[in-house]
Motif scaffolding. Structure first.
Motif, short mmCIF file in Angstrom:
data_model
loop_
_atom_site.label_atom_id
_atom_site.label_comp_id
_atom_site.label_asym_id
_atom_site.label_seq_id
_atom_site.Cartn_x
_atom_site.Cartn_y
_atom_site.Cartn_z
N TRP A 21 33.65 33.84 46.27
CA TRP A 21 33.74 32.94 47.03
C TRP A 21 34.94 33.19 48.14
CZ3 TRP A 21 30.26 31.65 49.89
CH2 TRP A 21 28.93 30.79 48.49
N CYS A 22 36.31 33.86 47.43
CA CYS A 22 37.40 34.39 48.51
C CYS A 22 37.42 35.87 48.54
CB CYS A 22 38.87 34.25 47.31
SG CYS A 22 39.48 32.64 46.87
N THR A 23 36.39 36.21 48.34
CA THR A 23 36.28 37.47 49.14
C THR A 23 35.53 37.43 50.43
OG1 THR A 23 34.88 38.13 47.08
CG2 THR A 23 34.68 39.64 48.59
N ILE A 24 34.89 36.36 50.85
CA ILE A 24 34.92 35.98 52.34
C ILE A 24 36.82 36.43 53.16
CG2 ILE A 24 33.75 34.17 53.87
CD1 ILE A 24 31.85 34.16 52.01
N LEU A 34 40.72 44.72 51.43
CA LEU A 34 39.80 44.29 50.57
C LEU A 34 38.75 45.67 49.67
CD1 LEU A 34 36.86 42.68 50.86
CD2 LEU A 34 35.69 43.78 52.26
N VAL A 35 38.95 46.38 49.44
CA VAL A 35 38.86 48.04 48.55
C VAL A 35 38.98 48.09 47.47
CG1 VAL A 35 38.34 50.29 48.35
CG2 VAL A 35 38.20 49.49 51.08
N VAL A 38 37.37 44.31 45.59
CA VAL A 38 36.17 44.35 45.47
C VAL A 38 36.26 45.24 44.23
CG1 VAL A 38 33.62 45.84 46.16
CG2 VAL A 38 35.13 43.94 47.59
N ALA A 39 37.13 46.48 44.56
CA ALA A 39 37.23 46.89 42.80
C ALA A 39 37.27 46.15 41.84
CB ALA A 39 38.22 48.29 42.44
N LEU A 40 38.91 44.91 41.83
CA LEU A 40 38.90 44.07 40.78
C LEU A 40 38.67 43.68 40.52
CD1 LEU A 40 42.22 42.74 39.10
CD2 LEU A 40 42.22 41.58 41.75
N MET A 41 37.47 42.61 41.20
CA MET A 41 36.77 42.31 40.71
C MET A 41 35.02 42.57 40.72
SD MET A 41 37.14 39.30 41.80
CE MET A 41 35.77 38.44 41.95
N ILE A 42 34.54 43.60 40.47
CA ILE A 42 33.92 44.65 39.65
C ILE A 42 34.54 45.20 38.38
CG2 ILE A 42 32.45 46.82 39.09
CD1 ILE A 42 32.82 47.07 42.23
#
Length: 107
Positions: A21-24, A34-35, A38-42
């Protein structure tokens, strides 16, 4: 090769959901990061579990957490048994018909 013994706990699942949710918010306030985010989340979503299983850290931590939990429950059980034994002893002293000289006054 999955053994099926490894699973994420509720705290880890909740943290990952909160990070999703914090991605937003990250995308809105820090679009340059953001890049990387997103890489960390993946990595956290897809790569961390196989890495932990491959290195054996999941089994190591599981063993130590089990040992800690076992010691904690032994101490809780020991304290509870002592409490019950003392309660039984007190009950036997309270229900005697003769006065025990070892007891304090007004017992």
């Amino acid at each position: 090769m999955r053994t099926g013994n490894f699973s994420w706990g509720p705290l880890a699942r909740g943290l990952y959901t909160a990070l999703l949710w914090c991605t937003i918010i990250i995308g809105w306030h820090y679009p340059g990061l953001l890049v990387y985010y997103v890489a960390l989340m993946i990595f956290l979503g897809l790569g961390l579990r196989p890495l932990l299983e491959f290195t054996g850290l999941d089994a190591y931590l599981s063993r130590h957490l089990d040992r800690f939990e076992e010691r904690r429950w032994k101490s809780v059980t020991r304290r509870k048994r002592l409490e019950v034994a003392l309660g039984e002893r007190d009950k036997s002293y309270r229900h005697t018909h003769r006065r025990d000289p070892r007891l304090p006054k007004n017992w």
